[in-house]
Design a protein around this motif. Structure first.
Motif, PDB file in Angstrom:
ATOM      1  N   ASN A   1     113.613  23.713 -87.289  1.00 47.31           N
ATOM      2  CA  ASN A   1     114.687  24.248 -88.075  1.00 47.31           C
ATOM      3  C   ASN A   1     114.274  24.231 -89.414  1.00 47.31           C
ATOM      4  O   ASN A   1     113.406  23.245 -90.042  1.00 47.31           O
TER       5      ASN A   1
ATOM      6  N   TYR B   1     115.583  26.394 -92.461  1.00 47.87           N
ATOM      7  CA  TYR B   1     116.640  27.582 -92.928  1.00 47.87           C
ATOM      8  C   TYR B   1     115.996  28.506 -93.786  1.00 47.87           C
ATOM      9  O   TYR B   1     116.400  29.542 -94.166  1.00 47.87           O
ATOM     10  N   GLU B   2     114.951  27.927 -94.783  1.00 51.68           N
ATOM     11  CA  GLU B   2     114.540  28.866 -95.759  1.00 51.68           C
ATOM     12  C   GLU B   2     113.973  30.117 -95.099  1.00 51.68           C
ATOM     13  O   GLU B   2     113.764  31.162 -95.575  1.00 51.68           O
TER      14      GLU B   2
ATOM     15  N   CYS C   1     116.998  15.260 -83.626  1.00 50.80           N
ATOM     16  CA  CYS C   1     117.763  16.247 -84.528  1.00 50.80           C
ATOM     17  C   CYS C   1     119.281  15.837 -84.004  1.00 50.80           C
ATOM     18  O   CYS C   1     119.757  15.634 -83.164  1.00 50.80           O
TER      19      CYS C   1
ATOM     20  N   TYR D   1     116.826  23.157-100.810  1.00 55.59           N
ATOM     21  CA  TYR D   1     117.131  22.001 -99.996  1.00 55.59           C
ATOM     22  C   TYR D   1     116.791  20.875-100.624  1.00 55.59           C
ATOM     23  O   TYR D   1     115.794  20.758-101.034  1.00 55.59           O
TER      24      TYR D   1
ATOM     25  N   ARG E   1     106.164  16.554 -96.218  1.00 59.63           N
ATOM     26  CA  ARG E   1     107.400  16.486 -95.884  1.00 59.63           C
ATOM     27  C   ARG E   1     107.661  14.885 -95.224  1.00 59.63           C
ATOM     28  O   ARG E   1     106.753  14.073 -95.288  1.00 59.63           O
TER      29      ARG E   1
ATOM     30  N   GLY F   1     117.396  14.115 -88.033  1.00 57.50           N
ATOM     31  CA  GLY F   1     116.165  14.922 -88.554  1.00 57.50           C
ATOM     32  C   GLY F   1     116.537  15.710 -89.658  1.00 57.50           C
ATOM     33  O   GLY F   1     115.564  15.968 -90.374  1.00 57.50           O
TER      34      GLY F   1
ATOM     35  N   TRP G   1     123.126  19.541 -96.812  1.00 57.69           N
ATOM     36  CA  TRP G   1     124.283  19.662 -95.676  1.00 57.69           C
ATOM     37  C   TRP G   1     125.297  18.889 -95.879  1.00 57.69           C
ATOM     38  O   TRP G   1     126.465  19.389 -95.404  1.00 57.69           O
TER      39      TRP G   1
HETATM   40  N1  MTE Z   1     113.793  20.766 -94.910  1.00 55.92           N
HETATM   41  C1  MTE Z   1     113.978  21.992 -95.256  1.00 55.92           C
HETATM   42  N2  MTE Z   1     113.431  22.337 -96.348  1.00 55.92           N
HETATM   43  N3  MTE Z   1     114.555  23.112 -94.450  1.00 55.92           N
HETATM   44  C2  MTE Z   1     115.293  22.946 -93.322  1.00 55.92           C
HETATM   45  O1  MTE Z   1     115.894  23.810 -92.861  1.00 55.92           O
HETATM   46  N4  MTE Z   1     115.670  21.396 -91.657  1.00 55.92           N
HETATM   47  C3  MTE Z   1     115.867  20.102 -91.309  1.00 55.92           C
HETATM   48  C4  MTE Z   1     114.530  19.087 -91.376  1.00 55.92           C
HETATM   49  N5  MTE Z   1     114.190  19.540 -92.743  1.00 55.92           N
HETATM   50  C5  MTE Z   1     115.156  21.499 -92.823  1.00 55.92           C
HETATM   51  C6  MTE Z   1     114.314  20.619 -93.468  1.00 55.92           C
HETATM   52  C7  MTE Z   1     116.281  19.843 -89.989  1.00 55.92           C
HETATM   53  S1  MTE Z   1     117.935  20.144 -89.413  1.00 55.92           S
HETATM   54  C8  MTE Z   1     115.382  19.257 -88.968  1.00 55.92           C
HETATM   55  S2  MTE Z   1     115.978  18.754 -87.218  1.00 55.92           S
HETATM   56  C9  MTE Z   1     113.949  19.194 -89.129  1.00 55.92           C
HETATM   57  O2  MTE Z   1     113.724  19.524 -90.367  1.00 55.92           O
HETATM   58  C10 MTE Z   1     113.179  19.936 -88.234  1.00 55.92           C
HETATM   59  O3  MTE Z   1     112.154  19.407 -88.180  1.00 55.92           O
HETATM   60  P1  MTE Z   1     110.935  20.246 -87.354  1.00 55.92           P
HETATM   61  O4  MTE Z   1     111.090  21.760 -87.463  1.00 55.92           O
HETATM   62  O5  MTE Z   1     109.735  19.938 -87.500  1.00 55.92           O
HETATM   63  O6  MTE Z   1     111.280  19.695 -86.008  1.00 55.92           O
END
Ligand code: MTE
Length: 319
Positions: A82, A84-85, A138, A192, A226, A234, A255
């Motif tokens: 995930n 989304y960017e 997640c 985000y 991160r 997550g 979110w």
């Molecule tokens: N951080 C950013 N900047 N953008 C995102 O879309 N998605 C989140 C989180 N951090 C996200 C993010 C979500 S919904 C999840 S479940 C995890 O990152 C997914 O991490 P992974 O791809 O390493 O499993």
């Protein structure tokens, strides 16, 4: 050679058998060594290459309560993300390669003694690197187990020297519509962001991640920096962090801004509190066929439940 006390959350099995050397972002190595016992990290001391100024030896603090859960294969984990960017599907690993992580700076501001902008390599050279095997759950109902490399968030908090009035820590991802065209979508609250309490930020388990599987963090994992909060859903673990702000007020995250009824501030894992649209009782470990029961606080209750004493009856604690 660094020896680590065995913490209660560390797993007690054979995955924890390596000695590691963290060199720098361009050269991150995790080497195998024999002779680790009783949960202590030991084995051969590895010499840093002479040219490296970043050479703290790190120990594999491999740990999670569900010792039987195997590490998710890197090939699966690194192609199901995930971020989304780079798109709203799970297949963004190619698109994420557009991310420019060098140079990269982190700004630390807000209620701190002195605001700073620090280069990621310099930051890494100042932090105590470790490898930790953590579970990741997640909110969508899938999970994985990842050997992260990084450092405790509480060490960054100490370096930042927040003022005593600071109560919250806000994290922000880069904002660059050239690199990440999805950020042009005006209906999403870019960039985000995420937010946690100072208390949570200084919990032993809160980790800032710079690597995984013994390598520099893949871009799709949120390079170069991160968050990972293994007891929370997550989405709290924000990727590609460029700013960390200390403050007195709680800010709304990405979110929460989009849909606060489904994705709240606390987002602590609880199998008994369903998401409004699905159950959270079980999860599907990536790479496995069967669903397994989800654990309260994703299995890390011993280390984190105390932070939420008295809040258990409040639904907001769990979504
Ligand atoms: N951080 C950013 N900047 N953008 C995102 O879309 N998605 C989140 C989180 N951090 C996200 C993010 C979500 S919904 C999840 S479940 C995890 O990152 C997914 O991490 P992974 O791809 O390493 O499993």
């Amino acid at each position: 050679m660094h020896y680590h006390r065995r913490e209660s959350w560390m797993m007690n099995e054979n995955q924890a058998t390596d000695e590691h050397l963290f060199v720098n972002r361009r050269q991150l190595m995790v080497g195998a060594a024999a002779g680790v016992g009783a949960g202590l990290i030991g084995g051969a001391a590895l010499a840093a290459p002479a040219e490296s100024q970043f050479s703290p030896a790190i120990g594999r603090a491999s740990g999670f309560p569900h010792a039987s859960t195997p590490i998710t294969p890197e090939a699966i984990n690194s192609t199901y993300n995930n971020f989304y960017e780079f798109g709203s599907s799970k297949s963004i690993s190619q698109e994420a390669q557009a991310l420019k992580t060098d140079p990269w700076t982190l700004t630390i501001d807000g209620d701190v003694e002195q605001e700073i902008t620090i280069d990621i390599d310099t930051l890494m050279s100042r932090m105590p690197m470790q490898e930790r095997v953590y579970r990741h759950r997640c909110v969508e109902g899938w999970s994985m187990v990842i050997p992260w490399v990084g450092f405790p968030l509480k060490d960054l908090v100490a370096m930042a020297a927040p003022l005593s009035k600071a109560r919250y820590v806000r994290f922000e991802t880069f904002y660059d519509t050239e690199t990440a065209p999805e950020q042009k979508a005006s209906w999403l609250p870019w960039p985000y962001t995420e937010s946690i309490t100072i208390n949570e930020a200084t919990n032993d388990l809160a980790m800032l991640v710079v690597g995984a599987y013994g390598k520099v963090l893949h871009k799709q994992f949120g390079a170069p920096l991160r968050l990972h909060l293994p007891w929370k859903y997550g989405f709290k673990s924000i990727k590609s962090i460029s700013r960390i702000t200390f403050g007195t007020a709680r800010s709304k995250s990405f979110w929460e801004e989009l849909n606060g009824n489904e994705y709240g501030f606390w987002a602590n894992v609880n199998p008994e509190v369903p998401h409004p649209r699905w159950s959270q009782a079980t999860e599907k470990p990536l790479g496995q066929d069967e669903r397994v029961p989800t654990a309260l606080f994703n299995g890390y209750g011993e280390q984190v439940a105390g932070m939420y004493a008295g809040m258990e009856g409040d639904r907001a604690t769990w979504f």
